[in-house]
Design a protein around this motif. Sequence first.
Motif, PDB file in Angstrom:
ATOM      1  N   GLY A  89       0.824  -1.200   0.000  1.00  0.00           N
ATOM      2  CA  GLY A  89       0.000   0.000   0.000  1.00  0.00           C
ATOM      3  C   GLY A  89       0.853   1.242   0.000  1.00  0.00           C
ATOM      4  O   GLY A  89       2.078   1.196   0.168  1.00  0.00           O
ATOM      5  N   MET A  90       0.195   2.387  -0.188  1.00  0.00           N
ATOM      6  CA  MET A  90       0.879   3.674  -0.180  1.00  0.00           C
ATOM      7  C   MET A  90       1.157   4.080   1.266  1.00  0.00           C
ATOM      8  O   MET A  90       0.247   4.132   2.089  1.00  0.00           O
ATOM      9  N   PRO A  91       2.409   4.350   1.615  1.00  0.00           N
ATOM     10  CA  PRO A  91       2.711   4.742   2.987  1.00  0.00           C
ATOM     11  C   PRO A  91       2.242   6.159   3.285  1.00  0.00           C
ATOM     12  O   PRO A  91       2.224   7.019   2.406  1.00  0.00           O
ATOM     13  N   ILE A  92       1.877   6.403   4.505  1.00  0.00           N
ATOM     14  CA  ILE A  92       1.482   7.730   4.977  1.00  0.00           C
ATOM     15  C   ILE A  92       2.605   8.260   5.858  1.00  0.00           C
ATOM     16  O   ILE A  92       3.012   7.601   6.816  1.00  0.00           O
ATOM     17  N   ALA A  93       3.119   9.419   5.532  1.00  0.00           N
ATOM     18  CA  ALA A  93       4.257   9.966   6.263  1.00  0.00           C
ATOM     19  C   ALA A  93       3.847  10.494   7.636  1.00  0.00           C
ATOM     20  O   ALA A  93       4.598  10.367   8.603  1.00  0.00           O
ATOM     21  N   GLU A  94       2.672  11.097   7.750  1.00  0.00           N
ATOM     22  CA  GLU A  94       2.291  11.769   8.978  1.00  0.00           C
ATOM     23  C   GLU A  94       2.057  10.782  10.124  1.00  0.00           C
ATOM     24  O   GLU A  94       1.725   9.621   9.910  1.00  0.00           O
ATOM     25  N   CYS A  95       2.205  11.283  11.333  1.00  0.00           N
ATOM     26  CA  CYS A  95       1.941  10.476  12.519  1.00  0.00           C
ATOM     27  C   CYS A  95       0.441  10.277  12.695  1.00  0.00           C
ATOM     28  O   CYS A  95      -0.368  11.105  12.235  1.00  0.00           O
ATOM     29  N   PRO A  96       0.019   9.202  13.357  1.00  0.00           N
ATOM     30  CA  PRO A  96      -1.389   9.057  13.692  1.00  0.00           C
ATOM     31  C   PRO A  96      -1.897  10.270  14.457  1.00  0.00           C
ATOM     32  O   PRO A  96      -1.145  10.915  15.211  1.00  0.00           O
ATOM     33  N   ALA A  97      -3.149  10.588  14.275  1.00  0.00           N
ATOM     34  CA  ALA A  97      -3.704  11.833  14.816  1.00  0.00           C
ATOM     35  C   ALA A  97      -3.635  11.909  16.329  1.00  0.00           C
ATOM     36  O   ALA A  97      -3.570  13.009  16.902  1.00  0.00           O
ATOM     37  N   ASP A  98      -3.643  10.763  17.012  1.00  0.00           N
ATOM     38  CA  ASP A  98      -3.673  10.795  18.483  1.00  0.00           C
ATOM     39  C   ASP A  98      -2.274  10.755  19.104  1.00  0.00           C
ATOM     40  O   ASP A  98      -2.148  10.638  20.322  1.00  0.00           O
ATOM     41  N   TRP A  99      -1.206  10.840  18.288  1.00  0.00           N
ATOM     42  CA  TRP A  99       0.144  10.864  18.850  1.00  0.00           C
ATOM     43  C   TRP A  99       0.541  12.302  19.197  1.00  0.00           C
ATOM     44  O   TRP A  99       0.481  13.192  18.329  1.00  0.00           O
ATOM     45  N   PRO A 100       0.962  12.570  20.448  1.00  0.00           N
ATOM     46  CA  PRO A 100       1.494  13.903  20.783  1.00  0.00           C
ATOM     47  C   PRO A 100       2.744  14.177  19.945  1.00  0.00           C
ATOM     48  O   PRO A 100       3.594  13.300  19.777  1.00  0.00           O
ATOM     49  N   LEU A 101       2.849  15.391  19.418  1.00  0.00           N
ATOM     50  CA  LEU A 101       3.910  15.683  18.463  1.00  0.00           C
ATOM     51  C   LEU A 101       4.540  17.028  18.777  1.00  0.00           C
ATOM     52  O   LEU A 101       3.841  18.030  18.961  1.00  0.00           O
ATOM     53  N   GLY A 102       5.868  17.066  18.855  1.00  0.00           N
ATOM     54  CA  GLY A 102       6.589  18.306  19.050  1.00  0.00           C
ATOM     55  C   GLY A 102       7.252  18.762  17.764  1.00  0.00           C
ATOM     56  O   GLY A 102       7.452  17.975  16.835  1.00  0.00           O
ATOM     57  N   ASP A 103       7.643  20.056  17.714  1.00  0.00           N
ATOM     58  CA  ASP A 103       8.244  20.643  16.520  1.00  0.00           C
ATOM     59  C   ASP A 103       9.639  21.130  16.875  1.00  0.00           C
ATOM     60  O   ASP A 103       9.808  22.129  17.576  1.00  0.00           O
ATOM     61  N   LEU A 104      10.667  20.407  16.397  1.00  0.00           N
ATOM     62  CA  LEU A 104      12.046  20.795  16.692  1.00  0.00           C
ATOM     63  C   LEU A 104      12.417  22.127  16.048  1.00  0.00           C
ATOM     64  O   LEU A 104      13.203  22.903  16.596  1.00  0.00           O
ATOM     65  N   ASN A 105      11.857  22.409  14.881  1.00  0.00           N
ATOM     66  CA  ASN A 105      12.219  23.656  14.190  1.00  0.00           C
ATOM     67  C   ASN A 105      11.842  24.889  14.990  1.00  0.00           C
ATOM     68  O   ASN A 105      12.412  25.970  14.791  1.00  0.00           O
ATOM     69  N   ALA A 106      10.890  24.739  15.919  1.00  0.00           N
ATOM     70  CA  ALA A 106      10.453  25.896  16.704  1.00  0.00           C
ATOM     71  C   ALA A 106      11.426  26.228  17.818  1.00  0.00           C
ATOM     72  O   ALA A 106      11.283  27.257  18.477  1.00  0.00           O
ATOM     73  N   GLY A 107      12.433  25.380  18.034  1.00  0.00           N
ATOM     74  CA  GLY A 107      13.345  25.604  19.156  1.00  0.00           C
ATOM     75  C   GLY A 107      14.742  25.981  18.725  1.00  0.00           C
ATOM     76  O   GLY A 107      15.708  25.461  19.286  1.00  0.00           O
ATOM     77  N   PHE A 108      14.892  26.898  17.740  1.00  0.00           N
ATOM     78  CA  PHE A 108      16.220  27.254  17.262  1.00  0.00           C
ATOM     79  C   PHE A 108      16.946  28.145  18.269  1.00  0.00           C
ATOM     80  O   PHE A 108      16.410  29.132  18.758  1.00  0.00           O
TER      81      PHE A 108
END
Length: 890
Positions: free
Chosen positions: A735-754
């Motif tokens: 099948g076609m892979p989905i890059a994004e995380c499942p909707a219920d996974w808590p997710l942080g953004d490293l780019n926001a911490g420069f």
Amino acid sequence: MTDRWSRRALLLLALCGAAFAGCDDGGGGGDDDDTPDMMMETDGGEGEGEGEGEGEGEGEGEGEGEGEGEGEGEGEGEGEGEGEGEGEGEGTCESPYQLVDTFQGTVSGSDFAGSCSLLELQDGSPNVANDAVAAFTAPEAGYYQFDTLGTDPNALDTVLYVRTDCGDDMTELGCNDDYGDFQAGESQSIVVAELAADQTVFIFVDTYSGDADAPFVLNVSPVVANPPSISMLEAAYADGLENLGFRLMGNDPDGDIDGIYVELLDAAGEPLVLFADSGETRGYADFETFLPDLMTTPEGDFSGEGTLPLGVIEGAASFRATPVDAFGIEGEPATAELMPPAVLDPDAACNPDSGFEVCPDETLCLDRDEDEATTCEAVYPPTVMSAEVFYNGEAGSIGFAVLGMDQDNNVTGIEFQFLDAEGMILPIDPENPEARQYQDFPELIQEGDGNYLGELSGLLPEGLGEVAAARIWIVDATNLRSEVLDVEAMAPNPIELGDGCDLAEAFDVCPEDTACAPGPDGGDATCLNTTAPTLDSATASLTDDIALGLRAMGSDPEGNVVGLDLLLLDGEGAPLALTAAAETDDEGFPVPVLGEGGEPSPLQLRFVAVDRDDAGAFDGVMNLSLGDFVDCAPYEEAALDICIEVTGGDFNCLFVDWFGECVDTLAAEALAGTAVRVRAVDTTGELSEPVDAQFAPIEAPLAEGEPCLGTALGTCDEGLLCLPPEEEGRIDRCGMPIAECPADWPLGDLNAGFDEEAMAWVVAGDNSASELEIGAASCGGGGPVDVYTFTAPEAGTFNVLVDTEEDSLLFAREYCGLAQGELACNDDIDTDNEIYNSAFDLELEAAQTVYIFVDSFAGGNAGPYSLEVTMVAGGGEPEPPPGPEDPDAP
């Protein structure tokens, strides 16, 4: 009785050695004995065999024969005299090798065993390990060291023993398997013996296991040795007790005290039997096991207190201890009159490991409040309120169901004997007719108020006879027993189609033309119709790494097909025998190959995954290495392989080598031109009609939605991945892979911490507070994780580092929810220097987004951390993308 069926488990009641594959005692490389856990018996056994050898040495001798070697010698009789000659030396009692200082020979006989030899293989058959015999005459009185140092440890794991009479194992002076650390490759042997001037002894170079000829080096040298001595000995023991406490002080000038030989004497000073099975009156207790807190000084003084779990031996009046050093040199024995252990008060502090004190009757030394302090606590034996025994003579099975009360709430199992119609005991163990059999309750319910319900069913040993009743005792964790109860056996209850049932057919029996079987995914067993499945199609594919993959499609009314019955066919369609040949790989491991001499017989194996629908249609897949088809009997006979065959409901046959690794070294090309005949198998054992499938290389890539199993069934088309199903146990499909995380996974953004000062992206977190667990990555982990996105501002190499006081683990994925998308994984940066932080580099394209997971080693070392990403190669200085900080960052 309450509803028992949801808790039913099948348990064999047959004795070890008769029906249990799991009753073996492990593999090679260490001392093996047949004795209780207390200590090792000092007597050995004998084996049979024959051998030949060759070597070098000097000596004088009379007799007939020829030998190969270099040296000087004189001889009388027929043969070759002075100078060099060639021939074969026997290395037997009749014609032993002559040892002067160093001798090189080959083990090839199989006549003897020492007290520390492996006497039996895993299957209970005699060990046919090769051996060779050498004779040595002491030029003067003193201690002499015999050793196999210099022998290649990769070629031979030696056992060495010395006798004064070659053919009498009761004249053994010493026996040693491994002097040193076997795990470190120190598998050679050393024995030191005290000899009189002109005394001749016989040295046996034996092998721990295996029957292949192997070269050895045997050395002898005089050594200065001092026997250890005991200056003070005390002992506490009394009739009815199981533990003997002892205290001792002494001195060993060489500083290598190892243990004591143990004897119990009666009032007349005669030794009592310590080991009922062999009648031995002397046992050995090493201090590493039975006196781990031994105190020693540089001057050789030693002292300590220990406990020996002797069991109940009646009539003991005194204790005799003979000190022994690491070379087996014995000192003079010391004797102490036995004193009764002190009886403590109820609730008094106690030491469960001391033999010098006991708790009063109806109490035990316990730590019930888990405060690491033990006291004499009151204990209560279990009681029985009702008991039922079911016997099915046709199936040869028995079932127990016991309801009772245990105030301590710690019932563990049942002890039992079987009785015939005359009330006589039916012996479970022919060598010990009065023996009781013990089994844990596999199904046990214990309520907080002390009520318990224990149930057990299983198969009886063959030839036991008709069971009319059972004599039972209920046993708890403190080894207390209920009162004995004789219970008349009753016939199984008839039940209906669809009812829950007992797999052993002891408690109940299904209607005629049905069978008791579990569902296809395990779980509770029920009475099922026995309709044979239908197999519509089967395909077999060859791959380079898996060897073969199978897919089968068909239908079954009961929907309980679980696997395939397989038979390999040659190019003419005839059944193909697979066997094991005497070949080894580069590391010396046996390599199974296609050959002749094996019996062509089918294997039943469970599907790795299977899809079913409500109408009974199934689509099942499996991947197999050719090692799964290899007959492992030759390895088992040689004690080189632990062969495990799991049959019945598991439909699996797995062979592993003696290090527990799978034997799967056959090449896929070995099956070129062959086919496989398969039949579908359901949980009741019914088989479909056969379908032959020709092995064929995988050609076209798999399209979206087609079954895949790694690469066993083929490779998914470009852009597709072999994706796991939503329901566990079902088939992976392309099948076609989905890059994004499942909707219920808590997710942080490293780019926001420069961090402009550090010129890096930095965030702080604490994964011990995370509730997200997604399983282990390729390098470990499996604990709570924090997940971050990182988007590369430009193409380049980026270093990812986690800094923490815990033992971290770090990995990155291209597809957040898919293990197939793993880009990197690291546990420890530098374990040699105890740097347990984690780091790796990622090569990223401009605007490429990856998912970074902060985990910990074994999932048990989560905690606060700092996560940092730095560009280490690429364009100019890194610039963070615009955007506010993520308030939901971990």
